[in-house]
Write a protein that holds these residues in place. Structure first.
Motif, mmCIF file in Angstrom:
data_model
loop_
_atom_site.group_PDB
_atom_site.id
_atom_site.type_symbol
_atom_site.label_atom_id
_atom_site.label_comp_id
_atom_site.label_asym_id
_atom_site.label_seq_id
_atom_site.Cartn_x
_atom_site.Cartn_y
_atom_site.Cartn_z
ATOM 1 N N VAL A 31 1.303 -1.318 0.328
ATOM 2 C CA VAL A 31 -0.156 0.033 0.227
ATOM 3 C C VAL A 31 1.031 1.290 0.192
ATOM 4 O O VAL A 31 0.743 2.023 -0.889
ATOM 5 C CB VAL A 31 -1.103 0.557 1.170
ATOM 6 C CG1 VAL A 31 -1.536 0.929 1.237
ATOM 7 C CG2 VAL A 31 -1.576 -1.475 1.204
ATOM 8 N N VAL B 139 -4.999 2.559 4.250
ATOM 9 C CA VAL B 139 -6.112 2.552 3.048
ATOM 10 C C VAL B 139 -7.048 3.241 3.808
ATOM 11 O O VAL B 139 -7.497 3.306 4.273
ATOM 12 C CB VAL B 139 -6.296 1.136 2.455
ATOM 13 C CG1 VAL B 139 -7.611 1.746 1.493
ATOM 14 C CG2 VAL B 139 -5.161 -0.086 2.566
ATOM 15 N N TRP C 97 -8.371 3.785 -1.471
ATOM 16 C CA TRP C 97 -9.168 3.550 -2.068
ATOM 17 C C TRP C 97 -9.351 3.028 -3.519
ATOM 18 O O TRP C 97 -9.992 2.550 -4.082
ATOM 19 C CB TRP C 97 -10.451 2.751 -0.686
ATOM 20 C CG TRP C 97 -11.288 1.457 -1.108
ATOM 21 C CD1 TRP C 97 -12.781 1.417 -1.453
ATOM 22 C CD2 TRP C 97 -11.038 0.487 -1.715
ATOM 23 N NE1 TRP C 97 -12.492 0.388 -1.877
ATOM 24 C CE2 TRP C 97 -11.705 -0.841 -1.680
ATOM 25 C CE3 TRP C 97 -9.743 -0.625 -1.815
ATOM 26 C CZ2 TRP C 97 -11.812 -1.625 -2.460
ATOM 27 C CZ3 TRP C 97 -9.666 -2.018 -2.412
ATOM 28 C CH2 TRP C 97 -11.005 -2.362 -1.839
#
Length: 296
Positions: free
Chosen positions: A129, A144, A149
């Protein structure tokens, strides 16, 4: 194997040759941690079953609940909210749910994760991420938030069922050049995968296991000599369903032992497959005379 050699010397060369045709079977007596019980692949110690994976579920060998809590305290949803009230994390280190599984599948498709989705948000997911956030000008927190997202969702379509729960855990290796023409079972000892290829295109893939150091799986280019949907080793008396023989007694076949114990065991030289459904479909497609390439 010592007892096998004694038997062979006793009953003569002609009988030994006949027995060699069905010599495969799981090695059951070797200690898990011994060199002889490992796969002949140099990465045997790093298999999902045999080594820690920081994105396995809590309670598995890789991540205990206490360790997960201590290592991810700063990145948990509550901690994230307190340190940055304006940005709420919708997924973070320590979470476990189907949305995390979808996140991992999307990151894997983007080549930011190499492991199969587990549904548990660990350090590997956090690193992936962070990498995505850095590449897209987002705050690289490793958690996130809504903006992250939306960016990830916009990078591709929703993952398929096979992407969410792939039967092949190992990442498929680049095909050997000898696999690029014709109908080939392309078997990599390095990635421990079998890729069924037709004219250079991958049709299906599956995890495989090889022989131990004492009974290695032979490498090279072979042809499928004969097939047997139901077969039992005449030496080890173990079932070898969907056997496709390519080098003497060595065959690609389903192994219940591989399905149960993973890479904690080894074969006596055969190429074991643990996904019976995929192998059944492959068995129906492979013809006698098709090529088999076993390589590092």
């Amino acid at each position: 194997m010592q007892r096998q050699r004694v038997i062979i010397r006793t009953i003569g060369v002609a009988t030994a040759v006949a027995l060699a045709a069905t010599a495969c079977g799981p090695q059951k007596t070797e200690p898990v941690a011994s060199a002889s019980s490992a796969s002949s692949s140099p990465t045997a110690g790093t298999s999902p079953e045999a080594s820690p994976s920081t994105d396995n579920k809590p309670g598995e060998a890789s991540t205990s609940p206490s360790a997960s809590a201590s290592s991810s305290a700063s990145a948990s949803p509550s901690a994230s909210a307190s340190s940055s009230p304006a940005v709420k994390a919708i997924m973070a280190n320590g979470d476990e749910n189907e949305q995390v599984r979808e996140l991992q599948a999307r990151l894997r498709r983007l080549k930011l994760m190499s492991v199969a989705p587990t549904g548990f948000y660990g350090s590997k997911t956090t690193a992936a991420v962070k990498s995505f956030q850095s590449k897209h000008g987002l705050n690289a927190t490793g958690s996130v938030d809504e903006a992250t997202w939306k960016k990830i969702e916009g990078a591709g379509k929703k993952p398929t069922a096979d992407e969410l729960r792939p039967s092949t855990v190992n990442e498929v290796d680049a095909p050997d050049p000898r696999c690029m023409q014709g109908r080939v079972m392309c078997i990599s000892k390095e990635s421990r995968t079998l890729a069924w290829m037709i004219d250079g295109k991958v049709v299906s893939t599956m995890d495989v296991r090889f022989g131990s150091e004492n009974t290695p799986t032979r490498e090279g280019v072979f042809d499928v000599g004969w097939k047997a949907k139901e077969w039992t080793s005449t030496i080890y008396h173990t079932p070898m369903p969907y056997a496709m023989f390519f080098s003497g007694g060595q065959a690609v076949h389903y192994s219940a032992d591989f399905a149960a114990r993973g890479y904690n065991g080894a074969s006596h030289g055969c190429v074991n497959v643990r996904d019976k459904g995929k192998l059944s479909a492959l068995f129906d497609q492979v013809k006698v005379g098709d090529k088999v390439v076993v390589y590092w």
